[in-house]
Design a protein around this motif. Structure first.
Motif, PDB file in Angstrom:
ATOM      1  N   ALA A 238       0.820  -1.216   0.000  1.00 48.47           N
ATOM      2  CA  ALA A 238       0.000   0.000   0.000  1.00 48.47           C
ATOM      3  C   ALA A 238       0.852   1.263   0.000  1.00 48.47           C
ATOM      4  O   ALA A 238       0.317   2.379  -0.036  1.00 48.47           O
ATOM      5  CB  ALA A 238      -0.918  -0.001   1.223  1.00 48.47           C
ATOM      6  N   GLY A 239       2.171   1.087   0.049  1.00 48.35           N
ATOM      7  CA  GLY A 239       3.068   2.226   0.048  1.00 48.35           C
ATOM      8  C   GLY A 239       3.067   3.003   1.349  1.00 48.35           C
ATOM      9  O   GLY A 239       3.337   4.213   1.366  1.00 48.35           O
ATOM     10  N   LYS A 240       2.779   2.315   2.452  1.00 46.59           N
ATOM     11  CA  LYS A 240       2.682   2.976   3.748  1.00 46.59           C
ATOM     12  C   LYS A 240       3.829   2.533   4.663  1.00 46.59           C
ATOM     13  O   LYS A 240       4.138   1.348   4.765  1.00 46.59           O
ATOM     14  CB  LYS A 240       1.351   2.633   4.423  1.00 46.59           C
ATOM     15  N   ASP A 241       4.407   3.493   5.352  1.00 46.42           N
ATOM     16  CA  ASP A 241       5.493   3.214   6.296  1.00 46.42           C
ATOM     17  C   ASP A 241       4.901   3.140   7.706  1.00 46.42           C
ATOM     18  O   ASP A 241       4.916   4.121   8.452  1.00 46.42           O
ATOM     19  CB  ASP A 241       6.557   4.307   6.212  1.00 46.42           C
ATOM     20  N   VAL A 242       4.367   1.978   8.031  1.00 46.40           N
ATOM     21  CA  VAL A 242       3.781   1.761   9.353  1.00 46.40           C
ATOM     22  C   VAL A 242       4.836   1.098  10.230  1.00 46.40           C
ATOM     23  O   VAL A 242       5.434   0.086   9.847  1.00 46.40           O
ATOM     24  CB  VAL A 242       2.525   0.868   9.261  1.00 46.40           C
ATOM     25  N   LYS A 243       5.065   1.638  11.412  1.00 47.28           N
ATOM     26  CA  LYS A 243       6.058   1.079  12.321  1.00 47.28           C
ATOM     27  C   LYS A 243       5.455  -0.101  13.088  1.00 47.28           C
ATOM     28  O   LYS A 243       4.470   0.068  13.809  1.00 47.28           O
ATOM     29  CB  LYS A 243       6.564   2.157  13.289  1.00 47.28           C
TER      30      LYS A 243
END
Length: 315
Positions: A238-243
């Protein structure tokens, strides 16, 4: 006169059922070893944790000279009780149980007690421990709190959204999630909480839905590293930088912490749990000295302290 006959006659003469000084020699050799001990191990699932736990139990039992009979309940409380009944029919010396659900333990313990077979628990226990031989406990609330502490420090005073990908309802997962959610600061809001059933593909599906519904998600607490890899794939797609913060401390998980794919993990070694369970169960069975309730050490692992992580699984 044979010892067993002597004890029987003496007990009859004194009008008592048994004499502790004339105990059964089959449980332990003269050196306190596990001579003739048969351990019944009822595992709760087939995740990496459960597989590594069984490896450790089988290895340690071999080192102690004990026999092991295993069964797997596959997250089904009814199967767990059936497995325990089967172990009872096999007359095991002691039952070691990695339960699938804390609520199931009441029936498990009652069944073992009625058969006069001691029961030893791993990971979790009930509030009343009077009817168990012992346990090796993981502070699962503490695991969640450690991950929440990392999120709190990283977020600072900024508002942020967090998602939770739990395991299977009941037992370990509920305690992990409770520890995490209750320890979060007020500025970090949990916007989604769904079970991934300790399955990587399921966790990926959950993460895909989560990031679509909450595109500003900044943190994800995932109940084990295997699911965390599924969640990571969904977030990356999804192109998301979730930690991601998670738990276990496997070799694969530590590698993901090292290269930044995971922000942190909490090490709780399945090997150590299994080894302690066998050692303490045999020692307590033989009336030796060991902690009835032993607490497993846990540690938050980040890039800064990777070398402190204990060995998770035997090869």
């Amino acid at each position: 006169m044979p010892k067993t006959l002597f004890c029987t006659l003496l007990a009859a003469a004194l009008g008592i059922a048994s004499l502790s000084a004339c105990g059964d020699d089959s449980a332990a050799g003269s050196d306190g070893s596990a001579k003739s001990v048969t351990l019944g191990f009822v595992n709760g699932a087939t995740t990496e944790f459960h597989t590594c736990l069984q490896k450790a139990i089988e290895s340690e039992a071999g080192a102690e000279g004990a026999k092991v009979i295993t069964a797997n309940s596959k997250q089904d409380p009814a199967a767990e009780l059936s497995n325990i009944e089967d172990m009872i029919s096999r007359s095991v010396s002691v039952l070691i149980v990695q339960t699938v659900n804390v609520d199931a333990l009441k029936n498990d313990i009652a069944k073992a007690k009625s058969a006069n077979i001691p029961i030893f628990l791993t990971s979790v226990i009930t509030s009343d421990t009077s009817n168990i031989l012992g346990a090796v406990v993981v502070d699962l609330n503490g695991v969640g709190k450690l991950d929440a502490g990392w999120v709190a420090k990283d977020a600072g005073s900024a508002d942020a959204e967090a998602g939770v990908i739990a395991g299977a309802p009941g037992a370990a997962s509920d305690l992990l999630v409770k520890g995490f959610t209750e320890a979060l600061p007020a500025n970090v809001k949990v916007v989604a909480n769904q079970p991934g059933m300790f399955n990587r593909a399921k966790a990926q599906d959950v993460a895909e839905n989560m990031i679509q519904a909450h595109p500003n998600l900044k943190y994800a607490f995932v109940a084990n590293e295997d699911m965390a890899f599924g969640a990571l794939q969904a977030f990356q797609a999804a192109g998301k930088d979730v930690k991601i913060v998670t738990a276990n401390g496997t070799d694969e998980g530590l590698a993901a912490v090292k290269d930044g794919r995971f922000a942190a993990t909490v090490a709780n070694s399945a090997t150590t749990i299994g080894q302690l369970a066998v050692k303490n169960a045999i020692t307590l069975l033989n009336k030796g000295q060991a902690d009835k309730i032993a607490n497993l050490p846990i540690a938050l692992i980040t890039k800064d302290n990777l070398s402190e992580a204990p060995k998770y699984c035997l090869s």
